[in-house]
Design an enzyme around this catalytic site. Structure first.
Site, short mmCIF file in Angstrom:
data_model
loop_
_atom_site.label_atom_id
_atom_site.label_comp_id
_atom_site.label_asym_id
_atom_site.label_seq_id
_atom_site.Cartn_x
_atom_site.Cartn_y
_atom_site.Cartn_z
N LYS A 174 -2.79 54.96 5.99
CA LYS A 174 -1.58 53.65 6.20
C LYS A 174 -1.91 53.29 7.67
O LYS A 174 -1.82 53.78 8.40
CB LYS A 174 -0.11 54.67 6.22
CG LYS A 174 0.64 53.54 6.12
CD LYS A 174 2.12 54.22 5.95
CE LYS A 174 3.08 53.26 5.87
NZ LYS A 174 4.59 53.78 5.72
N CYS B 224 0.96 57.08 14.96
CA CYS B 224 1.46 57.79 15.90
C CYS B 224 0.50 58.29 17.12
O CYS B 224 -0.63 58.25 16.91
CB CYS B 224 2.19 59.13 15.35
SG CYS B 224 0.96 59.95 14.01
N ASN C 107 -0.51 58.93 8.07
CA ASN C 107 0.14 58.22 8.93
C ASN C 107 -0.31 57.83 10.39
O ASN C 107 -0.55 59.30 11.05
CB ASN C 107 1.44 58.42 9.25
CG ASN C 107 2.40 57.77 10.06
OD1 ASN C 107 1.95 56.57 10.75
ND2 ASN C 107 3.74 58.06 10.41
N ASN D 43 3.06 62.04 2.75
CA ASN D 43 2.64 61.46 4.14
C ASN D 43 2.58 62.39 5.40
O ASN D 43 3.36 63.35 5.44
CB ASN D 43 3.78 60.22 4.32
CG ASN D 43 3.71 59.55 5.55
OD1 ASN D 43 3.86 59.87 6.90
ND2 ASN D 43 3.16 58.25 5.39
N LEU E 253 9.67 60.55 14.13
CA LEU E 253 8.86 61.42 12.85
C LEU E 253 9.60 62.87 12.88
O LEU E 253 8.86 63.82 12.67
CB LEU E 253 7.56 61.81 13.65
CG LEU E 253 6.82 60.42 13.51
CD1 LEU E 253 5.27 60.43 14.21
CD2 LEU E 253 6.60 59.80 11.86
C1 LIG Z 1 13.68 54.89 8.91
C2 LIG Z 1 12.34 54.93 8.64
C3 LIG Z 1 11.41 55.82 8.99
C4 LIG Z 1 10.10 55.70 8.47
N1 LIG Z 1 9.25 56.96 8.48
C5 LIG Z 1 7.96 56.60 8.26
C6 LIG Z 1 7.45 57.95 8.13
O1 LIG Z 1 7.42 59.23 8.48
N2 LIG Z 1 5.94 57.80 8.10
C7 LIG Z 1 5.38 56.67 7.79
O2 LIG Z 1 4.04 56.47 7.58
N3 LIG Z 1 6.27 55.46 7.84
C8 LIG Z 1 7.44 55.41 8.09
N4 LIG Z 1 8.31 54.43 8.16
C9 LIG Z 1 7.58 52.91 7.71
C10 LIG Z 1 8.07 52.73 6.36
O3 LIG Z 1 7.20 53.73 5.66
C11 LIG Z 1 7.14 51.33 6.13
O4 LIG Z 1 5.99 51.30 6.25
C12 LIG Z 1 8.07 50.23 6.95
O5 LIG Z 1 9.25 50.47 6.78
C13 LIG Z 1 7.89 48.84 6.47
O6 LIG Z 1 8.35 48.51 4.98
P1 LIG Z 1 9.82 48.16 4.70
O7 LIG Z 1 9.57 46.71 5.34
O8 LIG Z 1 9.77 47.97 3.07
O9 LIG Z 1 10.79 49.07 5.09
C14 LIG Z 1 9.58 54.66 8.35
C15 LIG Z 1 10.50 53.41 8.21
C16 LIG Z 1 11.54 53.40 8.40
C17 LIG Z 1 12.64 52.20 8.30
#
Ligand SMILES: Cc1cc2nc3c(=O)[nH]c(=O)nc-3n(C[C@H](O)[C@H](O)[C@H](O)COP(=O)(O)O)c2cc1C
Ligand SMILES: Cc1cc2nc3c(=O)[nH]c(=O)nc-3n(C[C@H](O)[C@H](O)[C@H](O)COP(=O)(O)OP(=O)(O)OC[C@H]3O[C@@H](n4cnc5c(N)ncnc54)[C@H](O)[C@@H]3O)c2cc1C
Ligand code: FES
Lengths: 310, 270
Positions: free
Chosen positions: A170, A135, A132, A104, A78
């Site tokens: 989320k 966490c 989010n 977010n 994060l």
């Molecule tokens: C590198 C990375 C950073 C992420 N950072 C956040 C974040 O800061 N806040 C959040 O709610 N989700 C975060 N996620 C989760 C994504 O928004 C998403 O929910 C998750 O990757 C599933 O979707 P996808 O399979 O299309 O990546 C992150 C995902 C990745 C891969």
């Protein structure tokens, strides 16, 4: 219907109207500027920015990612610039654009969530907040807020009471029954649900016998998690009346359609942006093509049309 | 930043592990600087999932116009797949990416240091420096595990470089590590370079940075990290650096954006 006949992609998620149902997921698209040379942001249904906290966060020690079969693990931790820098340096680039900007946010405590919501409220250029809850709650021994429906209720209530913006909650998939936190968020007044965040995972290097991630454990994303995401989105749609944003493993228009057909009003694309930065544009034009092929005019004619033999 | 399909012109093994990959991509070739890199999507599928980062080895402005060359080492799934690609196939490139080598206002001693596959970005750097009217001397220190790692040596000689070779097994040149032999040699030279340009494994880069600090010269080090996006969007490619004024501590820079070339003094070594 001819090749060029206009089709309607606009969707309504309670108070949030999108010109099309395709958004980019938090943490995979920076603050929007990083990919702006390749993706006209105004063509997107919405931009969800990297998770923001009250204070800047350094994030976890590297290595922070590891590629797995059909997916990737991340333990970014994060990392973010913090509320003030976001408002001063990042938001001004997004504000003039005709695209919904969804911020977010996350906190270490219930109170921090509320303060953040208040700090983001009233700033022109922010169209919705996405909470989010995946966490750790520092005051509850580091247990993830999202894994306990009571804490979900508290966090969502804290945000709800401090903002007039549409609130998206989320959900984390790292629970036994996804409908419980979904219900808790609904009871606390969220307008919209989005799911799924990453699936808890781990990888080890047999040569060094060390974890692949500096943080030992991380979150799995990408195509590997799509079936899990679909199943959970389906369960939440059965259990809740709120509009749902589906995400997890979407890399193509077919994937996006699966989520829409089971009833998601919109989708987010995360990891696939890294592989093909223009994947969202491909999905948007793919949805138009699909509607024409099906002889339909409006994406809402697809949403929630899953045919289950009874 | 551009996203383009690039046709493969050649994909030639130099040894069992090292390949030269020629690509036609005028849009990227015209703008990419030494030390910058591209993210390569090897095929139009999601397996392997992520793009792979590669430096530009050389540019060929006329052969045909707009072609560029990557030198890659076969280490895993992606690079193994890359070896099966044939001339006429294409790969997808995202680039130019990152911050490349900087050229201080200086026209004297040019010193390059490479460890193993760290040689990859240096021919393009060497060509650029040679064209900058430096009076020299031009020296490359090149270390490898064994003699087979030492590719492109003749090219550097053709550019007017003296090449000092070190191998861990002593199969050619001095025996040991570059960093053991370089400092005693440098101290004996008439003048010191203003900057050392270096690319190689983390422990080597660290030793170079420490040596440069002892000798009060600057170092420009091309660093590696696991990368998700290559453009600063995912925050996965962190390298611990000295925090700028007001930034959170520990401070992690993005190798893809703030680097891959860092000043040695910026980095906090683990
Ligand atoms: C590198 C990375 C950073 C992420 N950072 C956040 C974040 O800061 N806040 C959040 O709610 N989700 C975060 N996620 C989760 C994504 O928004 C998403 O929910 C998750 O990757 C599933 O979707 P996808 O399979 O299309 O990546 C992150 C995902 C990745 C891969
Ligand atoms: C800026 C930069 C420039 C580079 N330039 C070159 C070059 O010119 N020639 C060359 O041979 N190699 C270069 N590398 C290293 C190259 O990216 C990796 O060797 C390659 O990604 C390995 O992929 P793989 O699928 O064969 O290995 P696997 O081990 O199967 O890969 C698994 C994952 O780890 C990543 N990975 C593995 N090793 C490295 C590494 N050393 N650095 C970064 N990521 C890694 C892969 O990208 C992939 O995501 C560079 C790395 C960076 C960061
Ligand atoms: S690789 Fe995504 S921020 Fe550097």
């Amino acid at each position: 219907m001819t090749i060029n006949s206009p089709v309607i992609l606009a969707v309504e998620l309670g108070p949030l109207r999108l010109k099309n149902p395709v958004m980019v997921a938090s943490g995979t698209f920076g603050y929007g500027q990083e990919y702006a040379a390749l993706v006209p942001l105004e063509n997107l249904g919405g931009v969800v920015v990297k998770g923001i906290s009250l204070e800047p966060r350094s994030g976890n020690p590297p290595p922070r990612i590891w590629e797995t079969c059909g997916g990737m693990l991340n333990s970014i931790g994060l990392q973010n610039v913090g509320l003030q820098t976001f408002l001063r340096e990042k938001l001004p680039h997004l504000r003039p654009l005709q695209v919904p900007v969804i911020v977010n946010l996350f906190g270490n405590t219930v109170e921090e969530y509320g303060e953040l919501a208040a700090g983001l409220d009233g700033h022109e250029g922010i169209d919705a907040l996405e909470i989010n809850i995946s966490c750790p709650n520092v005051k509850a021994g580091g247990m993830a807020f999202g894994s306990d429906p009571k804490m979900v209720f508290q966090v969502v209530s804290a945000v709800r009471s401090r903002t007039n913006l549409p609130v998206i909650t989320k959900l984390t998939p790292n629970v036994t029954d996804i409908t419980l936190p979904a219900k808790a968020a609904e009871d606390a007044g969220t307008d919209i649900l989005s799911l799924i965040n990453t699936v808890a995972g781990m990888a080890v290097d047999p040569q060094t016998r060390r974890p692949r991630l500096g943080n030992v454990v991380g979150g799995l994303s990408g195509p590997a998690i799509k079936p899990i995401a679909l199943r959970m989105v389906w369960q939440v749609i059965q259990a809740s009346n709120l509009p749902v944003i589906g995400l997890g493993g979407i890399v193509s228009v077919e994937d996006a359609l699966e989520f829409l057909i089971i009833g998601a009003k919109a989708i987010q694309v995360g990891t696939a942006n890294f592989v093909n930065p223009q994947v969202t544009l491909d999905i948007i034009s793919g949805l138009e093509d699909y509607l024409r092929q099906q002889g339909l005019r409006d994406i809402n004619q697809i949403i929630g049309t899953l045919e289950v033999a009874r | 930043m551009i996203l383009r399909n690039a046709q493969i012109l050649f994909n030639k093994p130099m040894s069992t592990e090292l390949y030269h990959l020629g690509l036609l991509c005028p849009d990227i070739a015209v703008s990419i600087q030494p030390g910058q890199f591209v993210m390569v999507r090897i095929r139009d599928s999601f397996d392997p999932l992520l793009r792979r980062p590669f430096a530009i080895h050389r540019l060929y402005p006329n052969d045909p116009p707009g072609s560029l060359e990557i030198l890659y080492k076969v280490v895993g799934k992606g690079t193994r797949l890359l070896t099966t690609m044939q001339p006429g196939n294409s790969v997808n490139l995202l680039g130019p990416l990152g911050r490349g080598f900087r050229f201080p206002n200086d026209n004297g001693f040019v010193l390059l240091v490479a460890g193993g596959i760290g040689i990859a970005p240096l021919p393009y750097l060497a060509e650029t420096l040679a064209a900058h009217k430096h009076k020299g001397p031009f020296v490359l220190w090149f270390g490898g595990k064994t003699s087979g790692d030492l590719v492109c040596v003749q090219h550097f000689k053709d550019l007017g470089f003296a090449v000092e070779i070190v191998t861990e097994d002593g199969s050619i040149g001095r025996k040991g590590l570059v960093t053991e032999h370089l400092e005693p040699w440098l101290i004996q030279q008439d003048e010191l370079p203003k900057v050392i340009y270096s690319c190689g494994p983390y422990p080597m880069q660290r030793s170079i940075a420490e040596m440069a600090a002892r000798l009060r010269i600057s170092s420009q080090l091309s660093m590696e990290a696991l990368m998700g996006c290559g453009v600063g969007a995912c925050l996965s490619c962190s390298l611990r650096c000295r925090p700028p004024q007001g930034a959170a501590d520990p401070h992690y820079a993005n190798v893809c954006q703030n680097g891959p070339v860092f000043d040695g003094e910026e980095i906090i070594w683990e």
